[in-house]
Design a protein around this motif. Structure first.
Motif, PDB file in Angstrom:
ATOM      1  N   ALA A 116     -83.554  38.362 105.939  1.00 48.97           N
ATOM      2  CA  ALA A 116     -82.446  37.482 106.302  1.00 48.97           C
ATOM      3  C   ALA A 116     -81.136  38.238 106.076  1.00 48.97           C
ATOM      4  O   ALA A 116     -80.907  38.783 104.992  1.00 48.97           O
ATOM      5  N   LEU A 117     -80.303  38.249 107.116  1.00 47.18           N
ATOM      6  CA  LEU A 117     -79.025  38.961 107.089  1.00 47.18           C
ATOM      7  C   LEU A 117     -77.889  37.969 107.300  1.00 47.18           C
ATOM      8  O   LEU A 117     -77.957  37.124 108.204  1.00 47.18           O
ATOM      9  N   ALA A 118     -76.837  38.080 106.509  1.00 47.72           N
ATOM     10  CA  ALA A 118     -75.633  37.275 106.707  1.00 47.72           C
ATOM     11  C   ALA A 118     -74.434  38.205 106.632  1.00 47.72           C
ATOM     12  O   ALA A 118     -74.188  38.821 105.584  1.00 47.72           O
ATOM     13  N   GLU A 119     -73.716  38.332 107.747  1.00 49.57           N
ATOM     14  CA  GLU A 119     -72.569  39.240 107.790  1.00 49.57           C
ATOM     15  C   GLU A 119     -71.450  38.642 108.631  1.00 49.57           C
ATOM     16  O   GLU A 119     -71.696  38.043 109.685  1.00 49.57           O
ATOM     17  N   PRO A 120     -70.202  38.823 108.192  1.00 46.74           N
ATOM     18  CA  PRO A 120     -69.063  38.336 108.974  1.00 46.74           C
ATOM     19  C   PRO A 120     -68.692  39.292 110.095  1.00 46.74           C
ATOM     20  O   PRO A 120     -69.046  40.474 110.066  1.00 46.74           O
ATOM     21  N   ASP A 121     -67.979  38.760 111.060  1.00 45.37           N
ATOM     22  CA  ASP A 121     -67.347  39.581 112.101  1.00 45.37           C
ATOM     23  C   ASP A 121     -65.838  39.419 111.895  1.00 45.37           C
ATOM     24  O   ASP A 121     -65.236  38.435 112.331  1.00 45.37           O
ATOM     25  N   TRP A 122     -65.249  40.373 111.177  1.00 38.32           N
ATOM     26  CA  TRP A 122     -63.829  40.244 110.834  1.00 38.32           C
ATOM     27  C   TRP A 122     -62.909  40.383 112.032  1.00 38.32           C
ATOM     28  O   TRP A 122     -61.737  39.996 111.971  1.00 38.32           O
ATOM     29  N   ASP A 123     -63.426  40.915 113.136  1.00 37.22           N
ATOM     30  CA  ASP A 123     -62.624  40.989 114.359  1.00 37.22           C
ATOM     31  C   ASP A 123     -62.367  39.608 114.955  1.00 37.22           C
ATOM     32  O   ASP A 123     -61.544  39.466 115.852  1.00 37.22           O
ATOM     33  N   THR A 124     -63.097  38.594 114.480  1.00 43.02           N
ATOM     34  CA  THR A 124     -62.895  37.234 114.992  1.00 43.02           C
ATOM     35  C   THR A 124     -61.931  36.426 114.124  1.00 43.02           C
ATOM     36  O   THR A 124     -61.690  35.246 114.407  1.00 43.02           O
ATOM     37  N   LEU A 125     -61.389  37.039 113.088  1.00 44.66           N
ATOM     38  CA  LEU A 125     -60.465  36.320 112.208  1.00 44.66           C
ATOM     39  C   LEU A 125     -59.260  35.810 112.994  1.00 44.66           C
ATOM     40  O   LEU A 125     -58.643  36.550 113.763  1.00 44.66           O
ATOM     41  N   ALA A 126     -58.921  34.537 112.787  1.00 44.21           N
ATOM     42  CA  ALA A 126     -57.764  33.928 113.433  1.00 44.21           C
ATOM     43  C   ALA A 126     -57.066  33.007 112.442  1.00 44.21           C
ATOM     44  O   ALA A 126     -57.723  32.289 111.687  1.00 44.21           O
ATOM     45  N   THR A 139     -47.503  37.434 114.692  1.00 45.55           N
ATOM     46  CA  THR A 139     -47.719  37.761 113.283  1.00 45.55           C
ATOM     47  C   THR A 139     -49.147  37.446 112.864  1.00 45.55           C
ATOM     48  O   THR A 139     -49.781  38.220 112.140  1.00 45.55           O
ATOM     49  N   SER A 140     -49.676  36.323 113.316  1.00 44.07           N
ATOM     50  CA  SER A 140     -51.062  35.982 112.988  1.00 44.07           C
ATOM     51  C   SER A 140     -52.027  37.041 113.502  1.00 44.07           C
ATOM     52  O   SER A 140     -52.973  37.433 112.799  1.00 44.07           O
ATOM     53  N   ARG A 141     -51.800  37.521 114.719  1.00 49.69           N
ATOM     54  CA  ARG A 141     -52.683  38.544 115.284  1.00 49.69           C
ATOM     55  C   ARG A 141     -52.568  39.858 114.518  1.00 49.69           C
ATOM     56  O   ARG A 141     -53.575  40.525 114.255  1.00 49.69           O
ATOM     57  N   ARG A 142     -51.347  40.231 114.158  1.00 52.25           N
ATOM     58  CA  ARG A 142     -51.169  41.483 113.421  1.00 52.25           C
ATOM     59  C   ARG A 142     -51.790  41.393 112.027  1.00 52.25           C
ATOM     60  O   ARG A 142     -52.371  42.365 111.546  1.00 52.25           O
ATOM     61  N   PHE A 143     -51.654  40.235 111.407  1.00 50.76           N
ATOM     62  CA  PHE A 143     -52.298  40.034 110.106  1.00 50.76           C
ATOM     63  C   PHE A 143     -53.815  40.173 110.253  1.00 50.76           C
ATOM     64  O   PHE A 143     -54.469  40.860 109.455  1.00 50.76           O
ATOM     65  N   ALA A 144     -54.398  39.515 111.246  1.00 53.04           N
ATOM     66  CA  ALA A 144     -55.848  39.563 111.442  1.00 53.04           C
ATOM     67  C   ALA A 144     -56.323  40.982 111.710  1.00 53.04           C
ATOM     68  O   ALA A 144     -57.351  41.421 111.171  1.00 53.04           O
ATOM     69  N   ARG A 145     -55.590  41.728 112.545  1.00 55.08           N
ATOM     70  CA  ARG A 145     -55.965  43.124 112.823  1.00 55.08           C
ATOM     71  C   ARG A 145     -55.874  43.968 111.559  1.00 55.08           C
ATOM     72  O   ARG A 145     -56.696  44.857 111.327  1.00 55.08           O
ATOM     73  N   PHE A 146     -54.860  43.708 110.742  1.00 52.32           N
ATOM     74  CA  PHE A 146     -54.703  44.474 109.507  1.00 52.32           C
ATOM     75  C   PHE A 146     -55.879  44.219 108.568  1.00 52.32           C
ATOM     76  O   PHE A 146     -56.444  45.156 107.994  1.00 52.32           O
ATOM     77  N   VAL A 147     -56.267  42.958 108.402  1.00 48.75           N
ATOM     78  CA  VAL A 147     -57.391  42.624 107.532  1.00 48.75           C
ATOM     79  C   VAL A 147     -58.677  43.272 108.047  1.00 48.75           C
ATOM     80  O   VAL A 147     -59.435  43.893 107.290  1.00 48.75           O
ATOM     81  N   ALA A 148     -58.943  43.144 109.343  1.00 54.33           N
ATOM     82  CA  ALA A 148     -60.157  43.741 109.916  1.00 54.33           C
ATOM     83  C   ALA A 148     -60.154  45.252 109.732  1.00 54.33           C
ATOM     84  O   ALA A 148     -61.197  45.859 109.485  1.00 54.33           O
ATOM     85  N   GLY A 149     -58.974  45.856 109.827  1.00 55.84           N
ATOM     86  CA  GLY A 149     -58.875  47.297 109.688  1.00 55.84           C
ATOM     87  C   GLY A 149     -59.164  47.806 108.287  1.00 55.84           C
ATOM     88  O   GLY A 149     -59.401  49.007 108.095  1.00 55.84           O
TER      89      GLY A 149
END
Length: 258
Positions: free
Chosen positions: A143-153, A161-171
């Protein structure tokens, strides 16, 4: 393991983060689903890869009962020490120091395996999955559980600003898209995918979102990195604090068979 939001987190910080994430409603829900998907029975041998402070080992031990065996593997001695403290009265739980890329387990020695938010951090997820396939018996379940941080919104009138924050976190995550890659990687390593669920992780409370997503911490780091400005962040955070708040990402739950 979890999404690390501090550059040099202390063991206490990491443990508190893991405990907080596990205690959220969505954390309890997806962990229950992952446990159900394993189909644990009395007598099974199960390994929790990246077991951290032992958050889920007790539930695994309850499922396999006295005749079963639970192995918790982690490379962080501080996490294993905390797990040992918490689970000192559970003799069926075996804690082992080890790297997920080279598991300290014999071939075909496990009936079940679980990986919960660990592949997002490792150097080579495919190697880890090959190791899981090696230690699982034929027909054994992972069983695997993993996030997709590229989907953060993060919802706000200032979409930029929300998009730049999300890209920064994913990065800041080594394998930010690992959630969506689980099916492909599992198939490539010879595991047969049995089920896939996409779970929406949603936050509507600022304090919880701040602890899990690091709204204040990571926006400050984005400013320091030149990705955002104070003029962007200050009104953005003020609106999020005042609410209503809505933020989230997608977590993938995949089960596969050896």
């Amino acid at each position: 393991m979890s999404h690390r939001t501090s550059a040099t987190p202390t063991a206490a910080d990491q443990i508190a983060y893991l405990d907080t994430a596990a205690a959220t409603a969505v954390g309890r829900d997806y962990k229950r689903r992952a446990l159900d998907a394993l189909g644990l029975r009395p007598g099974h041998a199960v390994v929790d890869i990246g077991c951290g402070p032992g958050t889920d080992l007790g539930r695994l031990a309850d499922a396999v009962q006295a005749g079963g065996r639970v192995v918790g593997v982690d490379r962080d001695a501080r996490m294993l020490a905390e797990a040992g403290r918490r689970l000192a009265d559970r003799p069926t739980i075996d804690l082992r120091a080890g790297d997920a890329h080279a598991l300290p387990l014999n071939d075909t020695s496990m009936d079940r395996a679980r990986i919960d938010r660990v592949l997002m951090h490792v150097a080579d997820p495919a190697t880890v999955l090959r190791e899981v396939r090696r230690v699982l018996r034929p027909g054994g379940v992972l069983a695997l559980a993993e996030p997709d941080w590229d989907t953060l919104a993060v919802a706000d009138e200032d979409v930029r600003t929300s998009r730049r924050f999300a890209r920064f976190v994913a990065g800041r995550v080594r394998n930010a898209t690992i959630g969506r890659d689980l099916v492909r990687l599992s198939a490539q390593t010879g595991l047969r995918v049995r089920s896939v669920e996409a779970i929406a992780v949603v936050f509507q409370d600022f304090d919880t979102a701040d602890r899990i997503l690091g709204l204040r911490r990571n926006s400050a780091r984005a400013v320091a990195a030149g990705e955002l400005t104070h003029a962007d962040v200050q009104p953005w955070l003020r609106r999020l604090t005042d609410g209503p708040l809505l933020a989230g990402f997608t977590l993938y739950l995949v089960t596969a068979e050896a």
